[in-house]
Design a protein around this motif. Structure first.
Motif, PDB file in Angstrom:
ATOM      1  N   CYS A  59       0.841  -1.186   0.000  1.00 38.46           N
ATOM      2  CA  CYS A  59       0.000   0.000   0.000  1.00 38.46           C
ATOM      3  C   CYS A  59       0.883   1.244   0.000  1.00 38.46           C
ATOM      4  N   ASN A  60       0.598   2.138  -0.928  1.00 36.72           N
ATOM      5  CA  ASN A  60       1.311   3.415  -1.025  1.00 36.72           C
ATOM      6  C   ASN A  60       0.373   4.525  -0.552  1.00 36.72           C
ATOM      7  N   ASN A  61       0.561   4.963   0.676  1.00 36.65           N
ATOM      8  CA  ASN A  61      -0.231   6.073   1.199  1.00 36.65           C
ATOM      9  C   ASN A  61       0.362   7.380   0.700  1.00 36.65           C
ATOM     10  N   LEU A  62      -0.489   8.296   0.332  1.00 36.64           N
ATOM     11  CA  LEU A  62      -0.028   9.604  -0.142  1.00 36.64           C
ATOM     12  C   LEU A  62       0.096  10.543   1.050  1.00 36.64           C
ATOM     13  N   ASP A  63       1.071  10.217   1.889  1.00 33.09           N
ATOM     14  CA  ASP A  63       1.377  11.028   3.062  1.00 33.09           C
ATOM     15  C   ASP A  63       2.888  11.203   3.121  1.00 33.09           C
ATOM     16  N   GLY A  64       3.400  11.789   4.167  1.00 33.03           N
ATOM     17  CA  GLY A  64       4.842  12.013   4.276  1.00 33.03           C
ATOM     18  C   GLY A  64       5.350  12.809   3.078  1.00 33.03           C
ATOM     19  N   GLY A  65       6.352  12.273   2.386  1.00 30.38           N
ATOM     20  CA  GLY A  65       6.936  12.941   1.232  1.00 30.38           C
ATOM     21  C   GLY A  65       6.024  12.989   0.020  1.00 30.38           C
ATOM     22  N   LEU A  66       4.934  12.230   0.056  1.00 27.82           N
ATOM     23  CA  LEU A  66       3.985  12.225  -1.061  1.00 27.82           C
ATOM     24  C   LEU A  66       2.691  12.971  -0.738  1.00 27.82           C
ATOM     25  N   VAL A  67       2.642  13.685   0.386  1.00 28.41           N
ATOM     26  CA  VAL A  67       1.415  14.352   0.820  1.00 28.41           C
ATOM     27  C   VAL A  67       0.915  15.369  -0.207  1.00 28.41           C
ATOM     28  N   PHE A  68       1.800  15.945  -0.998  1.00 29.80           N
ATOM     29  CA  PHE A  68       1.366  16.909  -2.011  1.00 29.80           C
ATOM     30  C   PHE A  68       0.508  16.253  -3.095  1.00 29.80           C
ATOM     31  N   CYS A  84      -3.272  -1.615 -10.931  1.00 26.88           N
ATOM     32  CA  CYS A  84      -3.213  -0.747  -9.743  1.00 26.88           C
ATOM     33  C   CYS A  84      -4.627  -0.420  -9.286  1.00 26.88           C
ATOM     34  N   THR A  85      -4.812  -0.431  -7.986  1.00 29.33           N
ATOM     35  CA  THR A  85      -6.083  -0.044  -7.377  1.00 29.33           C
ATOM     36  C   THR A  85      -5.854   1.254  -6.626  1.00 29.33           C
ATOM     37  N   PHE A  86      -6.654   2.266  -6.956  1.00 30.75           N
ATOM     38  CA  PHE A  86      -6.567   3.581  -6.334  1.00 30.75           C
ATOM     39  C   PHE A  86      -7.742   3.736  -5.368  1.00 30.75           C
ATOM     40  N   PHE A  87      -7.458   4.202  -4.153  1.00 31.68           N
ATOM     41  CA  PHE A  87      -8.442   4.295  -3.077  1.00 31.68           C
ATOM     42  C   PHE A  87      -8.635   5.746  -2.642  1.00 31.68           C
ATOM     43  N   GLU A  88      -9.867   6.074  -2.244  1.00 35.60           N
ATOM     44  CA  GLU A  88     -10.137   7.407  -1.688  1.00 35.60           C
ATOM     45  C   GLU A  88      -9.547   7.562  -0.292  1.00 35.60           C
ATOM     46  N   ASP A  89      -9.420   6.465   0.449  1.00 34.43           N
ATOM     47  CA  ASP A  89      -8.949   6.520   1.833  1.00 34.43           C
ATOM     48  C   ASP A  89      -7.516   6.020   1.961  1.00 34.43           C
ATOM     49  N   GLY A  91      -4.500   3.751   3.631  1.00 32.93           N
ATOM     50  CA  GLY A  91      -4.450   2.352   4.041  1.00 32.93           C
ATOM     51  C   GLY A  91      -4.962   1.379   3.000  1.00 32.93           C
ATOM     52  N   CYS A  92      -5.240   1.866   1.800  1.00 32.21           N
ATOM     53  CA  CYS A  92      -5.763   1.012   0.722  1.00 32.21           C
ATOM     54  C   CYS A  92      -7.022   0.273   1.168  1.00 32.21           C
ATOM     55  N   LEU A  93      -7.911   1.028   1.792  1.00 35.01           N
ATOM     56  CA  LEU A  93      -9.162   0.469   2.295  1.00 35.01           C
ATOM     57  C   LEU A  93     -10.351   1.068   1.556  1.00 35.01           C
ATOM     58  N   SER A  94     -11.350   0.243   1.342  1.00 34.88           N
ATOM     59  CA  SER A  94     -12.606   0.707   0.754  1.00 34.88           C
ATOM     60  C   SER A  94     -13.653   0.730   1.853  1.00 34.88           C
ATOM     61  N   SER A 129      -6.104   8.813  -2.135  1.00 33.90           N
ATOM     62  CA  SER A 129      -5.266   8.975  -0.934  1.00 33.90           C
ATOM     63  C   SER A 129      -4.270   7.834  -0.765  1.00 33.90           C
ATOM     64  N   SER A 130      -4.511   6.709  -1.464  1.00 34.52           N
ATOM     65  CA  SER A 130      -3.587   5.583  -1.416  1.00 34.52           C
ATOM     66  C   SER A 130      -3.808   4.716  -2.656  1.00 34.52           C
ATOM     67  N   PHE A 131      -2.803   3.887  -2.950  1.00 29.70           N
ATOM     68  CA  PHE A 131      -2.947   2.932  -4.046  1.00 29.70           C
ATOM     69  C   PHE A 131      -2.026   1.749  -3.831  1.00 29.70           C
ATOM     70  N   SER A 132      -2.384   0.643  -4.470  1.00 24.74           N
ATOM     71  CA  SER A 132      -1.536  -0.546  -4.447  1.00 24.74           C
ATOM     72  C   SER A 132      -1.518  -1.148  -5.834  1.00 24.74           C
ATOM     73  N   CYS A 133      -0.422  -1.792  -6.176  1.00 26.43           N
ATOM     74  CA  CYS A 133      -0.266  -2.382  -7.501  1.00 26.43           C
ATOM     75  C   CYS A 133       0.287  -3.803  -7.365  1.00 26.43           C
ATOM     76  N   SER A 134       0.028  -4.616  -8.361  1.00 35.59           N
ATOM     77  CA  SER A 134       0.562  -5.966  -8.402  1.00 35.59           C
ATOM     78  C   SER A 134       0.637  -6.424  -9.852  1.00 35.59           C
ATOM     79  N   PRO A 135       1.418  -7.457 -10.122  1.00 36.75           N
ATOM     80  CA  PRO A 135       1.484  -7.994 -11.481  1.00 36.75           C
ATOM     81  C   PRO A 135       0.138  -8.620 -11.873  1.00 36.75           C
TER      82      PRO A 135
END
Length: 136
Positions: A59-68, A84-89, A91-94, A129-135
């Motif tokens: 899970c890639n949260n858009l916080d810290g250095g990616l908060v912008f 890739c799955t992009f989430f509004e919240d 923690g990669c949670l729906s 706000s977050s996303f995760s990717c996989s093959p």
């Protein structure tokens, strides 16, 4: 009988051959360093873009250095063979049964109109706000 210069030349060639890594070693070393990146942009592709290395199912949260980038992503470039799955919240949670998620395969995507999980297309601009990717 060999001359001294011929013997020295053979020793030199043998030393060089043993010291140089074979093709398999070089390929293996490059493969270990290879990473896959997803490019996300705050505008159209090529505008305000950041290339983010991804790990499988991390899970890639858009916080810290990616908060912008939080709630600012308008487009993405997903490499071939990746989903890739992009989430509004965070923690990669729906929290809305999938209505707050978009799943994108390889390609260049404008988040103003992307395939939705609850509807055929949705406007997901400035929602991630977050996303995760996989093959695939």
């Amino acid at each position: 009988m060999f001359k001294l210069s011929s013997t020295l030349a053979m020793i030199y060639l043998a030393t060089v051959s043993l010291a140089a890594p074979g093709p398999a070693v070089s390929i293996k070393a490059r493969g270990a360093d290879a990473s896959v990146n997803v490019e996300v942009c705050t505008g159209n592709p090529g505008t305000g873009c950041v290339s983010i290395p991804i790990g499988s199912d991390s899970c890639n949260n858009l916080d810290g250095g990616l908060v912008f980038l939080n709630k600012e992503i308008s487009s993405a470039i997903v490499p071939g063979g990746i989903v890739c799955t992009f989430f509004e919240d965070f923690g990669c949670l729906s929290e809305q049964g999938g209505a707050d998620v978009v799943v994108l395969t390889s390609g260049t995507w404008s988040f103003f109109s992307v395939p939705g999980t609850a509807e055929p297309t949705v406007d997901f601009n400035d929602l991630t706000s977050s996303f995760s990717c996989s093959p695939l």
